[in-house]
Design an enzyme around this catalytic site. Structure first.
Site, PDB file in Angstrom:
ATOM      1  N   HIS A  86      72.806  30.620  16.394  1.00 14.17           N
ATOM      2  CA  HIS A  86      73.694  29.607  16.975  1.00 14.17           C
ATOM      3  C   HIS A  86      72.831  28.730  17.887  1.00 14.17           C
ATOM      4  CE1 HIS A  86      77.340  31.503  15.538  1.00 14.17           C
ATOM      5  NE2 HIS A  86      76.952  32.655  16.038  1.00 14.17           N
ATOM      6  N   ASP A  99      74.671  27.775  12.971  1.00 12.49           N
ATOM      7  CA  ASP A  99      75.253  26.468  13.281  1.00 12.49           C
ATOM      8  C   ASP A  99      74.369  25.798  14.325  1.00 12.49           C
ATOM      9  OD1 ASP A  99      76.138  27.958  15.525  1.00 12.49           O
ATOM     10  OD2 ASP A  99      78.241  27.864  14.955  1.00 12.49           O
TER      11      ASP A  99
HETATM   12  O1  G3I Z   1      94.563  34.328  15.615  1.00 12.10           O
HETATM   13  C1  G3I Z   1      94.894  34.114  16.985  1.00 12.10           C
HETATM   14  C2  G3I Z   1      96.130  33.248  17.105  1.00 12.10           C
HETATM   15  O2  G3I Z   1      97.228  33.941  16.542  1.00 12.10           O
HETATM   16  C3  G3I Z   1      96.350  32.957  18.589  1.00 12.10           C
HETATM   17  O3  G3I Z   1      97.412  32.061  18.710  1.00 12.10           O
HETATM   18  C4  G3I Z   1      95.118  32.299  19.198  1.00 12.10           C
HETATM   19  C5  G3I Z   1      95.276  32.065  20.696  1.00 12.10           C
HETATM   20  O4  G3I Z   1      94.056  32.095  21.363  1.00 12.10           O
HETATM   21  O5  G3I Z   1      94.023  33.176  19.020  1.00 12.10           O
HETATM   22  C6  G3I Z   1      93.722  33.427  17.659  1.00 12.10           C
HETATM   23  O6  G3I Z   1      92.648  34.303  17.601  1.00 12.10           O
HETATM   24  C7  G3I Z   1      91.371  33.723  17.878  1.00 12.10           C
HETATM   25  C8  G3I Z   1      90.470  34.003  16.703  1.00 12.10           C
HETATM   26  O7  G3I Z   1      89.162  33.555  16.967  1.00 12.10           O
HETATM   27  C9  G3I Z   1      90.959  33.328  15.429  1.00 12.10           C
HETATM   28  O8  G3I Z   1      90.902  31.946  15.575  1.00 12.10           O
HETATM   29  C10 G3I Z   1      90.809  34.354  19.128  1.00 12.10           C
HETATM   30  O9  G3I Z   1      91.588  33.976  20.249  1.00 12.10           O
HETATM   31  C11 G3I Z   1      89.374  33.924  19.327  1.00 12.10           C
HETATM   32  O10 G3I Z   1      88.813  34.674  20.397  1.00 12.10           O
HETATM   33  C12 G3I Z   1      88.566  34.201  18.081  1.00 12.10           C
HETATM   34  O11 G3I Z   1      87.275  33.720  18.279  1.00 12.10           O
HETATM   35  C13 G3I Z   1      86.296  34.250  17.405  1.00 12.10           C
HETATM   36  C14 G3I Z   1      85.192  34.890  18.223  1.00 12.10           C
HETATM   37  O12 G3I Z   1      84.173  35.336  17.353  1.00 12.10           O
HETATM   38  C15 G3I Z   1      85.697  36.062  19.025  1.00 12.10           C
HETATM   39  O13 G3I Z   1      84.675  36.720  19.690  1.00 12.10           O
HETATM   40  C16 G3I Z   1      85.742  33.101  16.572  1.00 12.10           C
HETATM   41  O14 G3I Z   1      86.758  32.620  15.690  1.00 12.10           O
HETATM   42  C17 G3I Z   1      84.544  33.586  15.769  1.00 12.10           C
HETATM   43  O15 G3I Z   1      83.904  32.477  15.177  1.00 12.10           O
HETATM   44  C18 G3I Z   1      83.553  34.271  16.684  1.00 12.10           C
HETATM   45  O16 G3I Z   1      82.497  34.774  15.889  1.00 12.10           O
HETATM   46  C19 G3I Z   1      81.421  35.398  16.608  1.00 12.10           C
HETATM   47  C20 G3I Z   1      80.871  36.485  15.715  1.00 12.10           C
HETATM   48  O17 G3I Z   1      81.907  37.360  15.318  1.00 12.10           O
HETATM   49  C21 G3I Z   1      79.744  37.239  16.411  1.00 12.10           C
HETATM   50  N1  G3I Z   1      78.718  36.343  16.873  1.00 12.10           N
HETATM   51  C22 G3I Z   1      79.183  35.208  17.691  1.00 12.10           C
HETATM   52  C23 G3I Z   1      80.268  34.442  16.946  1.00 12.10           C
HETATM   53  C24 G3I Z   1      80.691  33.209  17.716  1.00 12.10           C
HETATM   54  O18 G3I Z   1      81.305  33.552  18.925  1.00 12.10           O
END
Ligand code: G3I
Length: 450
Positions: free
Chosen positions: A237, A268
């Protein structure tokens, strides 16, 4: 019970899946005009993170299916998604992604089995022995369900601290089970699915530094003691605070020299235009220079769904237009058909392309200033056209560095003096709008260029 039925049916289809993947690879070798097919020509996969919730969007699915040869569920295989309460596994969303991938002949990366984040609340309070049992049961439950269907698993994710110490990160696993939890997770994972490559995955380990040195020492130790590890994932990243390191290739190579594969797992790079394209080129060239770098995965299909959407870090913009970075990656992979190439499936027209990005540059109670940045694609352009749709109540009082025509609340803007742009170069136009009671942002449509 339903899980067992699902497991049997998944295993029964595995042969068909392998056949579909071979068909896709054979097709790829002829075309080499997409990321997946060009990477296949280099003996690599080119993947993307995918969210199940977007698969129903036709442009999303079309771009995914056309361009990529591997998928990583972005969140759907994490512990909170798959075992929200103890012993009760839910695979609905993850299965959706795996089924979609298999129907398209794509491979699947598994992400992730043991991670301190996105843990359901029942895990942290467990005592040491119980936690050990739960960790192994989680690995067995998830890997058992997808046995034979995942090319690589991130067995342990992000177990080391940032900063100069090279120490392990505090987590329920580290704090209660000690350093040995990683080794135990890998041993359990090997028994659960002997065919899957088992990876350790982390970020800020992309260059040589205290953190990557600590991971390096662990992998070296594992290899010397026969702990089953097959690969190391470098998340990659990047942004201006964390640029592509100059020793990236060297770092990948030193891990490969330990006898493991290396994979770029969550790539990314924030930015735009030719600078972003050049950084992507560096990453792809580094992977191709290391024979054990078996593939690359970008962390999302389109900027609009990126976890860092404000940084526009991916290869397709919010309208699924190929960005200059796309052409750079395709070209570095030895492919043809990027922006500007005749017959490129993602081009609005051959030879010229552009992207348009909106930002609000000033704001006050009754109005605001908006700016739209136009960036040329991989070829020079002599003109561009961008559409901006205003919320119905709003009106534009002035516009600079562009020539507008109006149809209802849709403003079509062409250059005033700034139509000619070099490949990857940018210009912008600005406007002042009255809110008239609506503070909503305007929508910028597809940019077209000639
Ligand atoms: O699905 C719920 C939704 O129902 C709710 O309304 C909303 C409110 O905040 O949250 C949604 O969930 C979110 C989820 O992504 C899906 O979009 C979570 O809050 C959010 O925390 C989550 O973030 C993910 C993150 O990991 C969590 O740690 C990112 O999409 C995802 O791209 C990211 O990926 C990580 C890798 O797993 C590990 N390496 C780093 C990378 C980037 O942070």
């Amino acid at each position: 019970m339903s899980m067992i039925v699902r497991r049997l049916s998944r295993a029964a289809t595995a042969g068909l899946v392998a056949a579909a993947a071979l068909t896709a690879a054979a097709h790829s070798a002829e075309a080499a005009d997409t990321l997946g097919s060009a990477a296949a020509g280099q003996g690599r996969y080119f993947g993307t993170a995918v969210a199940a919730s977007h698969l129903g969007e036709s442009d999303y699915a079309a771009t995914l299916d056309r361009e990529f040869s591997s998928v990583t569920p972005e969140n759907e295989m994490k512990w909170d998604a798959t075992e929200p309460s103890r012993g009760s596994f839910t695979f609905t969303s993850a299965d959706r992604i795996v089924d979609h991938a298999q129907s398209q002949g794509m491979d699947v990366r598994g992400h992730t089995l043991v991670w301190h984040s996105q843990l359901p609340s029942w895990v942290s309070p467990l005592g040491a022995q119980d936690l050990r049992t739960a960790m192994n049961a989680h690995i067995n439950g998830l890997m058992g369900h997808y046995k034979g269907e995942i090319h690589s698993w991130d067995v342990v994710n992000e177990a080391f601290q940032d900063g100069g110490s090279g120490a392990r990160r505090s987590s329920p696993f580290q704090d209660k089970l000690g350093d040995g939890f990683i080794e135990e997770a890998f041993r359990t994972a090997r028994a659960a699915d002997p065919a899957a490559k088992l990876c350790y995955n982390d970020y800020n380990t992309d260059g040589v530094n205290a953190k990557s040195n600590a991971v390096y020492d662990m992998v070296k130790d594992f290899k010397s003691r026969g702990v089953p590890i097959d690969c190391v994932g470098f998340q990659s990243h990047f942004n201006s605070n964390s640029p592509v390191p100059s020793d990236y290739r060297h770092n990948l190579q030193r891990f490969a020299d330990l006898g493991v594969d290396v994979q770029i797992t969550e790539l990314d790079i924030e930015g735009s235009g030719s600078a972003q394209a050049a950084d992507y080129t560096k990453v792809v060239e580094a992977c191709l220079a290391v024979s054990r770098c078996t593939g690359m995965t970008v962390w999302g299909v389109t900027d609009k769904y990126s976890w860092r959407s404000g940084g526009t870090p991916l290869l397709f913009d919010g309208d699924y237009n190929e960005k200059p970075a796309y052409g750079a990656v395709l070209s570095a992979l030895g492919g043809s058909g990027g922006p500007g190439d005749p017959g490129d499936p993602g081009d609005p027209g051959d030879g010229a392309s552009c992207t348009a990005m909106y930002t609000r540059t000033a704001d006050w109670s009754s109005g605001y200033n908006g700016q739209v940045t136009i960036t040329a694609g991989a070829e020079p352009i002599s003109s561009w056209t961008a559409t901006v749709t205003l919320p119905a109540q709003q009106s534009v009082s002035s516009l600079w560095n562009g020539t507008p025509t109006w149809s209802g609340n849709v403003m079509t803007v062409r250059p005033s003096w700034n139509g000619t742009l070099a490949a990857g170069a940018s210009t912008s136009f600005g406007f002042t709008a009255a809110k008239n009671g609506s503070d909503a942002a305007p929508t910028v449509g597809t940019c077209t260029a000639s």
